[in-house]
Write a protein that holds these residues in place. Structure first.
Motif, PDB file in Angstrom:
ATOM      1  N   LYS A   2       0.760  -1.274   0.009  1.00  0.00           N
ATOM      2  CA  LYS A   2      -0.047  -0.027   0.016  1.00  0.00           C
ATOM      3  C   LYS A   2       1.033   1.352   0.052  1.00  0.00           C
ATOM      4  O   LYS A   2       1.869   1.324   0.657  1.00  0.00           O
ATOM      5  CB  LYS A   2      -0.809  -0.045   1.215  1.00  0.00           C
ATOM      6  CG  LYS A   2      -1.868  -1.165   1.174  1.00  0.00           C
ATOM      7  CD  LYS A   2      -2.810  -0.915   2.536  1.00  0.00           C
ATOM      8  CE  LYS A   2      -4.043  -0.435   2.171  1.00  0.00           C
ATOM      9  NZ  LYS A   2      -5.193  -0.494   3.505  1.00  0.00           N
ATOM     10  N   TYR A   3       0.145   2.232  -0.574  1.00  0.00           N
ATOM     11  CA  TYR A   3       0.963   3.699  -0.643  1.00  0.00           C
ATOM     12  C   TYR A   3       0.147   4.620  -0.168  1.00  0.00           C
ATOM     13  O   TYR A   3      -1.277   4.618  -0.182  1.00  0.00           O
ATOM     14  CB  TYR A   3       1.416   3.839  -2.186  1.00  0.00           C
ATOM     15  CG  TYR A   3       2.680   3.055  -2.645  1.00  0.00           C
ATOM     16  CD1 TYR A   3       3.871   3.385  -2.249  1.00  0.00           C
ATOM     17  CD2 TYR A   3       2.352   1.782  -3.119  1.00  0.00           C
ATOM     18  CE1 TYR A   3       4.892   2.754  -2.980  1.00  0.00           C
ATOM     19  CE2 TYR A   3       3.376   0.799  -3.732  1.00  0.00           C
ATOM     20  CZ  TYR A   3       4.567   1.539  -3.360  1.00  0.00           C
ATOM     21  OH  TYR A   3       5.584   0.794  -4.062  1.00  0.00           O
ATOM     22  N   VAL A   4       0.532   5.714   0.324  1.00  0.00           N
ATOM     23  CA  VAL A   4      -0.054   6.912   1.108  1.00  0.00           C
ATOM     24  C   VAL A   4       0.075   8.022   0.047  1.00  0.00           C
ATOM     25  O   VAL A   4       1.467   8.250  -0.217  1.00  0.00           O
ATOM     26  CB  VAL A   4       0.090   7.173   2.437  1.00  0.00           C
ATOM     27  CG1 VAL A   4      -0.571   8.362   2.861  1.00  0.00           C
ATOM     28  CG2 VAL A   4      -0.056   5.838   3.242  1.00  0.00           C
ATOM     29  N   PHE A   5      -0.476   8.794  -0.281  1.00  0.00           N
ATOM     30  CA  PHE A   5      -0.581  10.159  -1.091  1.00  0.00           C
ATOM     31  C   PHE A   5      -0.855  11.317  -0.453  1.00  0.00           C
ATOM     32  O   PHE A   5      -1.991  11.289   0.259  1.00  0.00           O
ATOM     33  CB  PHE A   5      -0.938  10.057  -2.526  1.00  0.00           C
ATOM     34  CG  PHE A   5      -0.083   9.027  -3.384  1.00  0.00           C
ATOM     35  CD1 PHE A   5       1.139   8.983  -3.869  1.00  0.00           C
ATOM     36  CD2 PHE A   5      -0.810   7.782  -3.304  1.00  0.00           C
ATOM     37  CE1 PHE A   5       1.537   8.208  -4.585  1.00  0.00           C
ATOM     38  CE2 PHE A   5      -0.078   6.679  -4.048  1.00  0.00           C
ATOM     39  CZ  PHE A   5       1.056   7.016  -4.885  1.00  0.00           C
ATOM     40  N   TYR A   7      -1.716  15.255  -1.312  1.00  0.00           N
ATOM     41  CA  TYR A   7      -1.822  16.205  -2.483  1.00  0.00           C
ATOM     42  C   TYR A   7      -2.213  17.565  -1.984  1.00  0.00           C
ATOM     43  O   TYR A   7      -3.168  17.640  -1.060  1.00  0.00           O
ATOM     44  CB  TYR A   7      -3.141  15.773  -3.354  1.00  0.00           C
ATOM     45  CG  TYR A   7      -3.389  16.795  -4.611  1.00  0.00           C
ATOM     46  CD1 TYR A   7      -2.923  16.551  -5.687  1.00  0.00           C
ATOM     47  CD2 TYR A   7      -4.616  17.607  -4.376  1.00  0.00           C
ATOM     48  CE1 TYR A   7      -3.487  17.541  -6.822  1.00  0.00           C
ATOM     49  CE2 TYR A   7      -5.116  18.553  -5.222  1.00  0.00           C
ATOM     50  CZ  TYR A   7      -4.326  18.418  -6.291  1.00  0.00           C
ATOM     51  OH  TYR A   7      -4.883  19.257  -7.472  1.00  0.00           O
ATOM     52  N   ILE A  34       2.480  16.557  -4.973  1.00  0.00           N
ATOM     53  CA  ILE A  34       2.027  15.484  -4.837  1.00  0.00           C
ATOM     54  C   ILE A  34       3.247  14.635  -4.181  1.00  0.00           C
ATOM     55  O   ILE A  34       4.086  14.600  -4.747  1.00  0.00           O
ATOM     56  CB  ILE A  34       1.373  14.602  -5.760  1.00  0.00           C
ATOM     57  CG1 ILE A  34       0.237  15.396  -6.695  1.00  0.00           C
ATOM     58  CG2 ILE A  34       0.982  13.105  -5.459  1.00  0.00           C
ATOM     59  CD1 ILE A  34      -0.286  14.977  -7.889  1.00  0.00           C
ATOM     60  N   GLY A  36       4.367  10.844  -2.246  1.00  0.00           N
ATOM     61  CA  GLY A  36       3.893   9.456  -1.899  1.00  0.00           C
ATOM     62  C   GLY A  36       4.978   8.678  -1.134  1.00  0.00           C
ATOM     63  O   GLY A  36       6.080   8.919  -1.297  1.00  0.00           O
ATOM     64  N   TRP A  37       4.279   7.911  -0.405  1.00  0.00           N
ATOM     65  CA  TRP A  37       5.434   6.943   0.347  1.00  0.00           C
ATOM     66  C   TRP A  37       4.571   5.532   0.760  1.00  0.00           C
ATOM     67  O   TRP A  37       3.597   5.515   0.556  1.00  0.00           O
ATOM     68  CB  TRP A  37       5.872   7.459   1.627  1.00  0.00           C
ATOM     69  CG  TRP A  37       4.718   7.774   2.577  1.00  0.00           C
ATOM     70  CD1 TRP A  37       4.327   7.013   3.654  1.00  0.00           C
ATOM     71  CD2 TRP A  37       4.100   9.069   2.640  1.00  0.00           C
ATOM     72  NE1 TRP A  37       3.289   7.779   4.115  1.00  0.00           N
ATOM     73  CE2 TRP A  37       2.990   9.121   3.606  1.00  0.00           C
ATOM     74  CE3 TRP A  37       4.081  10.348   1.945  1.00  0.00           C
ATOM     75  CZ2 TRP A  37       2.308  10.147   4.034  1.00  0.00           C
ATOM     76  CZ3 TRP A  37       3.390  11.410   2.271  1.00  0.00           C
ATOM     77  CH2 TRP A  37       2.475  11.254   3.223  1.00  0.00           C
ATOM     78  N   LYS A  38       5.549   4.627   1.037  1.00  0.00           N
ATOM     79  CA  LYS A  38       4.979   3.296   1.321  1.00  0.00           C
ATOM     80  C   LYS A  38       4.233   3.407   2.643  1.00  0.00           C
ATOM     81  O   LYS A  38       4.800   3.837   3.538  1.00  0.00           O
ATOM     82  CB  LYS A  38       6.094   2.384   1.444  1.00  0.00           C
ATOM     83  CG  LYS A  38       6.754   1.856   0.285  1.00  0.00           C
ATOM     84  CD  LYS A  38       7.905   1.041   0.360  1.00  0.00           C
ATOM     85  CE  LYS A  38       8.737   0.803  -0.898  1.00  0.00           C
ATOM     86  NZ  LYS A  38      10.002   0.118  -0.722  1.00  0.00           N
ATOM     87  N   ALA A  39       2.916   3.031   2.796  1.00  0.00           N
ATOM     88  CA  ALA A  39       2.309   3.036   4.067  1.00  0.00           C
ATOM     89  C   ALA A  39       3.078   2.306   5.056  1.00  0.00           C
ATOM     90  O   ALA A  39       2.839   2.866   6.207  1.00  0.00           O
ATOM     91  CB  ALA A  39       0.898   2.212   3.889  1.00  0.00           C
ATOM     92  N   ASN A  42       4.774   5.388   7.165  1.00  0.00           N
ATOM     93  CA  ASN A  42       4.029   6.327   7.908  1.00  0.00           C
ATOM     94  C   ASN A  42       4.415   6.825   9.299  1.00  0.00           C
ATOM     95  O   ASN A  42       4.545   8.236   9.414  1.00  0.00           O
ATOM     96  CB  ASN A  42       2.679   5.731   8.135  1.00  0.00           C
ATOM     97  CG  ASN A  42       1.469   6.103   7.080  1.00  0.00           C
ATOM     98  OD1 ASN A  42       1.980   6.947   6.233  1.00  0.00           O
ATOM     99  ND2 ASN A  42       0.345   5.375   7.126  1.00  0.00           N
TER     100      ASN A  42
END
Length: 64
Positions: A2-5, A7, A34, A36-39, A42
């Motif tokens: 999963k990735y988190v973004f 914006y 924008i 993004g990173w790997k969940a 976090n």
């Protein structure tokens, strides 16, 4: 995986319609960011972001 973004853009408080684009203060460009990173990262990202916020806290305009 999963990735988190995240914006954000410079102008997001206006709807894009005829009234907006014909307004006297209309500008036809804006900047978007924008990130993004790997969940699973976090907590690390959050810690780094909070450190950044704290470092530059003196630059905040206190709501203005």
């Amino acid at each position: 995986m999963k990735y988190v973004f995240f914006y954000d853009e410079t102008e997001h408080s206006r709807k894009i319609n005829y009234q907006t684009v014909t307004a006297e203060n209309y500008c036809d460009n804006f900047i978007t960011g924008i990130v993004g990173w790997k969940a699973e990262e976090n907590e690390y990202i959050s810690d780094r972001y909070l450190a950044f916020e704290k470092k530059y806290d003196y630059r905040k305009n206190m709501g203005n």
